[in-house]
Design a protein around this motif. Sequence first.
Motif, PDB file in Angstrom:
ATOM      1  N   ALA A 248       9.545  19.572  38.317  1.00 53.94           N
ATOM      2  CA  ALA A 248       9.971  19.387  36.975  1.00 53.94           C
ATOM      3  C   ALA A 248       8.876  19.733  35.884  1.00 53.94           C
ATOM      4  O   ALA A 248       8.844  19.275  34.625  1.00 53.94           O
ATOM      5  CB  ALA A 248      10.707  18.173  36.504  1.00 53.94           C
ATOM      6  N   VAL A 249       7.633  20.301  36.390  1.00 58.04           N
ATOM      7  CA  VAL A 249       6.507  20.375  35.474  1.00 58.04           C
ATOM      8  C   VAL A 249       6.056  21.912  35.703  1.00 58.04           C
ATOM      9  O   VAL A 249       6.044  22.456  36.660  1.00 58.04           O
ATOM     10  CB  VAL A 249       5.285  19.404  35.910  1.00 58.04           C
ATOM     11  CG1 VAL A 249       4.356  19.716  34.996  1.00 58.04           C
ATOM     12  CG2 VAL A 249       5.744  18.028  35.859  1.00 58.04           C
ATOM     13  N   GLY A 250       5.837  22.552  34.604  1.00 60.84           N
ATOM     14  CA  GLY A 250       5.480  23.789  34.836  1.00 60.84           C
ATOM     15  C   GLY A 250       4.133  24.104  35.133  1.00 60.84           C
ATOM     16  O   GLY A 250       3.347  24.436  34.447  1.00 60.84           O
ATOM     17  N   GLY A 251       3.782  24.038  36.179  1.00 59.91           N
ATOM     18  CA  GLY A 251       2.470  24.048  36.834  1.00 59.91           C
ATOM     19  C   GLY A 251       2.628  24.685  38.373  1.00 59.91           C
ATOM     20  O   GLY A 251       2.981  23.873  39.338  1.00 59.91           O
ATOM     21  N   ASN A 252       1.987  25.805  38.419  1.00 62.01           N
ATOM     22  CA  ASN A 252       2.392  26.434  39.733  1.00 62.01           C
ATOM     23  C   ASN A 252       1.514  25.896  41.041  1.00 62.01           C
ATOM     24  O   ASN A 252       2.102  25.744  42.031  1.00 62.01           O
ATOM     25  CB  ASN A 252       2.016  27.876  39.883  1.00 62.01           C
ATOM     26  CG  ASN A 252       3.086  28.715  38.947  1.00 62.01           C
ATOM     27  OD1 ASN A 252       4.114  28.157  38.827  1.00 62.01           O
ATOM     28  ND2 ASN A 252       2.743  29.878  38.566  1.00 62.01           N
ATOM     29  N   ALA A 253       0.332  25.184  40.457  1.00 65.33           N
ATOM     30  CA  ALA A 253      -0.137  24.454  41.787  1.00 65.33           C
ATOM     31  C   ALA A 253       0.539  23.294  42.396  1.00 65.33           C
ATOM     32  O   ALA A 253       0.319  23.002  43.604  1.00 65.33           O
ATOM     33  CB  ALA A 253      -1.603  23.790  41.153  1.00 65.33           C
ATOM     34  N   LEU A 254       1.606  22.835  41.681  1.00 70.65           N
ATOM     35  CA  LEU A 254       2.436  21.655  42.097  1.00 70.65           C
ATOM     36  C   LEU A 254       3.362  22.145  43.162  1.00 70.65           C
ATOM     37  O   LEU A 254       3.990  21.433  43.890  1.00 70.65           O
ATOM     38  CB  LEU A 254       3.246  20.940  41.001  1.00 70.65           C
ATOM     39  CG  LEU A 254       2.268  20.254  40.063  1.00 70.65           C
ATOM     40  CD1 LEU A 254       3.153  19.953  38.974  1.00 70.65           C
ATOM     41  CD2 LEU A 254       1.564  18.913  40.708  1.00 70.65           C
ATOM     42  N   ILE A 255       3.533  23.517  43.290  1.00 67.40           N
ATOM     43  CA  ILE A 255       4.627  24.068  44.248  1.00 67.40           C
ATOM     44  C   ILE A 255       4.080  23.727  45.751  1.00 67.40           C
ATOM     45  O   ILE A 255       4.677  23.124  46.538  1.00 67.40           O
ATOM     46  CB  ILE A 255       4.483  25.426  44.042  1.00 67.40           C
ATOM     47  CG1 ILE A 255       5.550  25.872  42.645  1.00 67.40           C
ATOM     48  CG2 ILE A 255       5.330  26.125  45.245  1.00 67.40           C
ATOM     49  CD1 ILE A 255       5.544  27.450  42.558  1.00 67.40           C
ATOM     50  N   GLN A 256       2.695  23.850  45.878  1.00 68.17           N
ATOM     51  CA  GLN A 256       1.954  23.576  47.177  1.00 68.17           C
ATOM     52  C   GLN A 256       1.975  22.048  47.454  1.00 68.17           C
ATOM     53  O   GLN A 256       2.451  21.712  48.678  1.00 68.17           O
ATOM     54  CB  GLN A 256       0.695  24.076  47.253  1.00 68.17           C
ATOM     55  CG  GLN A 256      -0.091  23.899  48.547  1.00 68.17           C
ATOM     56  CD  GLN A 256       0.769  24.647  49.750  1.00 68.17           C
ATOM     57  OE1 GLN A 256       0.680  26.052  49.579  1.00 68.17           O
ATOM     58  NE2 GLN A 256       1.295  24.079  50.736  1.00 68.17           N
TER      59      GLN A 256
END
Length: 358
Positions: A248-256
């Motif tokens: 729920a945060v716009g940060g692609n690093a959090l996908i991993q």
Amino acid sequence: MTAVPQTMRAAVYRGINDVRIETIPVPEIGPGEVLVKIDTCGICGTDLKKIHTGSHSAPRVFGHEMAGTIAAIGEGVSGFAVGDRVMAYHHIPCGQCFYCRKQTFAQCETYKKVGCTAGFEASGGGFAEYIRVMEWIVRGGLVKIPDDVSFEQACFIEPVNTCYKAIEMLGLEGDDTVLVIGQGPIGVLLAALARRTGATVLTSDLYAERHAVAAKFGLDRPLDARGDVIVEARAATEGRGVDVALVAVGGNALIQVAMDAIRPGGRVMLFAATQHGEAPFDPAAVCMDEKTLMGSYSASVAIQDDVSRLVLEGAHNGFDLTQLISHRFSIEDAVEAIELASNPQPGSMKIVIQPEVR
């Protein structure tokens, strides 16, 4: 009901990072349309992205989490009257195309058109005193608000719909453990809705202040995002990893991070990844570990009635969403409101614009 003025104040987008408070004409309505006097409009992250990236041409008036009172009615409108308290969705699908038949409503070409405007190119218009609600929205996306429910509560109907859609897609079960990464207003809504399914919900955020707001919704498994969330997620699930992680945060690093936090066979739901780009992840985790990466975007017309009941009845039944509101700004101070929303602080949550706040 007071007479409708000819002009109004609005926060007008004039270019990248350029929003100005201006006097503009009150929009005229046509047959089948209504004019709504805005009481409350929440600031959404998608509004901010449009303002900061220049993805949309100028001038425009953004804002789509809106509720107010019908000030005028066009010829042929039935079921609504001047003085009715309403919220308006800004997108409604055609109901007949391929994507509607597949219930992928956000991909419908009619859905992609915006049906509410304060003038200029239709863009919601809630950051103004009045909006014009177009005919297909009046028919399918105008919701009456009971007299005993506040406009502040009702303005959450649209964002709750988007979150409810994502949770419904996941089909959570009572023995599932869910991790929600980010506890801004949307993260809290996702977590609260996940909890209502009976699932165990872990919430991750940097700020204790946000966890304190989440606790008001029964979210009592906070994780400090400055720690090792993956280790914590596994510790809570006998070492497996959680069944579902919602980003729920716009940060692609959090996908991993989310992919590493789920168990084999688990699922990651992207909710805030609305900017195009590249996000590396381990393809073997999808193939060999059978992990699923999925997404949910915007609202669903199929759940409108359920969401309306949840929000409107929840005002007096344990789902008081006004607890998410941290700041209220007038139209005259809308630039300051957008600045704060764009640079969240530990104590800032949902920020709303209310034209009559002084």
